[in-house]
Design a protein around this motif. Structure first.
Motif, PDB file in Angstrom:
ATOM      1  N   HIS A   1      35.639  42.402  37.672  1.00 30.17           N
ATOM      2  CA  HIS A   1      36.581  43.565  37.225  1.00 30.17           C
ATOM      3  C   HIS A   1      36.586  44.593  38.254  1.00 30.17           C
ATOM      4  N   GLU A   2      35.342  44.961  38.778  1.00 29.84           N
ATOM      5  CA  GLU A   2      35.132  46.085  39.890  1.00 29.84           C
ATOM      6  C   GLU A   2      35.657  45.461  41.138  1.00 29.84           C
ATOM      7  N   GLN A   3      35.610  44.247  41.477  1.00 34.49           N
ATOM      8  CA  GLN A   3      36.007  43.615  42.685  1.00 34.49           C
ATOM      9  C   GLN A   3      37.692  43.843  42.511  1.00 34.49           C
ATOM     10  N   LEU A   4      38.407  43.494  41.509  1.00 33.56           N
ATOM     11  CA  LEU A   4      39.826  43.551  41.437  1.00 33.56           C
ATOM     12  C   LEU A   4      40.119  44.779  41.592  1.00 33.56           C
ATOM     13  N   HIS A   5      39.559  45.977  41.375  1.00 27.37           N
ATOM     14  CA  HIS A   5      39.770  47.332  41.686  1.00 27.37           C
ATOM     15  C   HIS A   5      39.818  47.670  43.225  1.00 27.37           C
ATOM     16  N   PHE A   6      38.701  46.974  43.807  1.00 20.52           N
ATOM     17  CA  PHE A   6      38.787  46.912  45.345  1.00 20.52           C
ATOM     18  C   PHE A   6      40.109  46.226  45.899  1.00 20.52           C
ATOM     19  N   ASP A   7      40.231  44.861  45.312  1.00 23.90           N
ATOM     20  CA  ASP A   7      41.385  44.114  45.730  1.00 23.90           C
ATOM     21  C   ASP A   7      42.843  44.789  45.662  1.00 23.90           C
TER      22      ASP A   7
ATOM     23  N   LEU B   1      46.748  51.257  35.059  1.00 23.97           N
ATOM     24  CA  LEU B   1      47.502  50.066  34.230  1.00 23.97           C
ATOM     25  C   LEU B   1      46.633  49.036  34.243  1.00 23.97           C
ATOM     26  N   TYR B   2      45.870  48.584  35.125  1.00 25.44           N
ATOM     27  CA  TYR B   2      44.902  47.475  35.312  1.00 25.44           C
ATOM     28  C   TYR B   2      43.995  47.859  34.142  1.00 25.44           C
ATOM     29  N   ASP B   3      43.176  49.106  34.119  1.00 24.90           N
ATOM     30  CA  ASP B   3      42.196  49.232  33.350  1.00 24.90           C
ATOM     31  C   ASP B   3      42.755  49.273  31.855  1.00 24.90           C
ATOM     32  N   GLN B   4      43.849  49.832  31.507  1.00 24.68           N
ATOM     33  CA  GLN B   4      44.460  49.914  30.289  1.00 24.68           C
ATOM     34  C   GLN B   4      44.845  48.478  29.625  1.00 24.68           C
ATOM     35  N   GLN B   5      45.559  47.697  30.632  1.00 22.90           N
ATOM     36  CA  GLN B   5      45.833  46.394  30.163  1.00 22.90           C
ATOM     37  C   GLN B   5      44.538  45.429  29.766  1.00 22.90           C
ATOM     38  N   THR B   6      43.501  45.716  30.817  1.00 20.70           N
ATOM     39  CA  THR B   6      42.345  44.686  30.582  1.00 20.70           C
ATOM     40  C   THR B   6      41.456  45.496  29.729  1.00 20.70           C
ATOM     41  N   ASN B   7      41.668  46.596  29.086  1.00 20.73           N
ATOM     42  CA  ASN B   7      40.590  47.580  28.478  1.00 20.73           C
ATOM     43  C   ASN B   7      39.258  47.718  29.147  1.00 20.73           C
ATOM     44  N   PHE B   8      39.505  47.969  30.349  1.00 21.29           N
ATOM     45  CA  PHE B   8      38.186  48.071  31.382  1.00 21.29           C
ATOM     46  C   PHE B   8      37.407  46.577  31.185  1.00 21.29           C
ATOM     47  N   SER B   9      38.267  45.555  31.320  1.00 20.47           N
ATOM     48  CA  SER B   9      37.545  44.372  31.584  1.00 20.47           C
ATOM     49  C   SER B   9      37.099  43.380  29.964  1.00 20.47           C
ATOM     50  N   ARG B  10      37.343  44.450  29.033  1.00 22.33           N
ATOM     51  CA  ARG B  10      36.918  43.851  27.760  1.00 22.33           C
ATOM     52  C   ARG B  10      37.865  42.763  27.284  1.00 22.33           C
ATOM     53  N   ASP B  11      39.197  43.013  27.475  1.00 23.03           N
ATOM     54  CA  ASP B  11      40.208  41.787  27.215  1.00 23.03           C
ATOM     55  C   ASP B  11      40.228  40.570  28.238  1.00 23.03           C
ATOM     56  N   SER B  12      39.406  39.494  27.903  1.00 18.83           N
ATOM     57  CA  SER B  12      39.137  38.428  28.856  1.00 18.83           C
ATOM     58  C   SER B  12      40.433  37.557  29.442  1.00 18.83           C
TER      59      SER B  12
ATOM     60  N   SER C   1      25.059  60.940  30.637  1.00 21.36           N
ATOM     61  CA  SER C   1      26.273  60.629  29.517  1.00 21.36           C
ATOM     62  C   SER C   1      27.361  59.895  29.835  1.00 21.36           C
ATOM     63  N   ASP C   2      27.592  59.158  31.157  1.00 21.22           N
ATOM     64  CA  ASP C   2      28.556  58.616  31.295  1.00 21.22           C
ATOM     65  C   ASP C   2      28.655  57.270  30.477  1.00 21.22           C
ATOM     66  N   ARG C   3      29.889  56.875  29.859  1.00 21.94           N
ATOM     67  CA  ARG C   3      29.937  55.789  28.939  1.00 21.94           C
ATOM     68  C   ARG C   3      30.497  54.555  29.736  1.00 21.94           C
ATOM     69  N   ALA C   4      30.996  54.742  31.130  1.00 14.06           N
ATOM     70  CA  ALA C   4      31.477  53.680  31.829  1.00 14.06           C
ATOM     71  C   ALA C   4      30.425  52.758  32.093  1.00 14.06           C
ATOM     72  N   ALA C   5      30.665  51.449  32.341  1.00 15.75           N
ATOM     73  CA  ALA C   5      29.721  50.556  32.668  1.00 15.75           C
ATOM     74  C   ALA C   5      29.509  50.653  34.221  1.00 15.75           C
ATOM     75  N   ALA C   6      30.732  50.909  34.798  1.00 12.96           N
ATOM     76  CA  ALA C   6      30.659  50.976  36.473  1.00 12.96           C
ATOM     77  C   ALA C   6      31.887  51.509  36.799  1.00 12.96           C
ATOM     78  N   VAL C   7      31.645  52.028  38.125  1.00  6.89           N
ATOM     79  CA  VAL C   7      32.789  52.770  38.790  1.00  6.89           C
ATOM     80  C   VAL C   7      32.711  52.129  40.262  1.00  6.89           C
ATOM     81  N   THR C   8      34.106  51.741  40.740  1.00  7.10           N
ATOM     82  CA  THR C   8      34.316  51.528  41.902  1.00  7.10           C
ATOM     83  C   THR C   8      35.049  52.438  42.857  1.00  7.10           C
ATOM     84  N   ALA C   9      34.463  53.091  43.740  1.00  5.96           N
ATOM     85  CA  ALA C   9      35.253  54.019  44.780  1.00  5.96           C
ATOM     86  C   ALA C   9      35.725  53.263  46.101  1.00  5.96           C
ATOM     87  N   SER C  10      37.176  53.231  45.954  1.00  6.65           N
ATOM     88  CA  SER C  10      37.605  52.606  47.273  1.00  6.65           C
ATOM     89  C   SER C  10      38.734  53.284  47.510  1.00  6.65           C
TER      90      SER C  10
END
Length: 159
Positions: free
Chosen positions: A83-89, A132-143, A30-39
């Motif tokens: 978007h996930e790569q940028l979390h790692f970056d 902040l990254y997730d908020q401002q990009t709306n979890f990648s939805r704001d291209s 029941s997770d609604r996220a598309a993906a999660v990056t653990a770094s």
């Protein structure tokens, strides 16, 4: 790569980008996220006295943890992978900040605690920045915002 499945790691490199095959974790029900990056960021250091002066040698590394990272294939595409790569970056960006702070610090005999304090500060700053990254990009939805962040992080990273 790490020694066992549980502790498999991918060290950050400007030359190696993540692929969906790197995301090996199980998707929580029941997770609604598309993906999660653990770094994360790790460090080690050693000290020695040279001519009566304390010298600190340190190594700060950024890792991606495949078995703690996951994605839902039916929700994901290459844009979300970016978007996930940028979390790692971003994790690597904060590893660089830690390296800079350690390089500029004048340590005392209490070096272990002083390094640990810098590490804790970096982790707090990193978490705030990732949010902040997730908020401002709306979890990648704001291209548009995603593109701005891509450029901002690319410029900030020293290769």
């Amino acid at each position: 790569m790490g020694h066992s499945q549980e502790y498999e790691t991918i060290e950050w490199s400007a030359d190696r980008k993540l692929t969906w095959a790197d995301f090996k974790g199980r998707v929580p029900e029941s997770d609604r996220a598309a993906a999660v990056t653990a770094s994360g960021i790790t460090y080690r250091f050693s000290t020695l006295y040279k001519n009566g002066e304390l010298k600190v040698d340190f190594k700060v590394t950024t890792y991606f943890y495949p078995n703690k990272s996951w994605y839902q294939p039916h929700l994901c595409d290459t844009f979300i992978l970016g978007h996930e790569q940028l979390h790692f970056d971003i994790s690597e960006l904060y590893a660089q900040k830690m390296r800079d702070r350690l390089a500029k610090k004048s340590f005392t005999e209490n070096v272990k605690e002083e390094v640990k304090l810098i590490y804790r500060e970096i982790l707090v700053e990193l978490e705030v920045y990732q949010d902040l990254y997730d908020q401002q990009t709306n979890f990648s939805r704001d291209s548009i915002q995603q593109s701005l962040w891509n450029n901002k992080i690319k410029d900030a990273l020293r290769h």
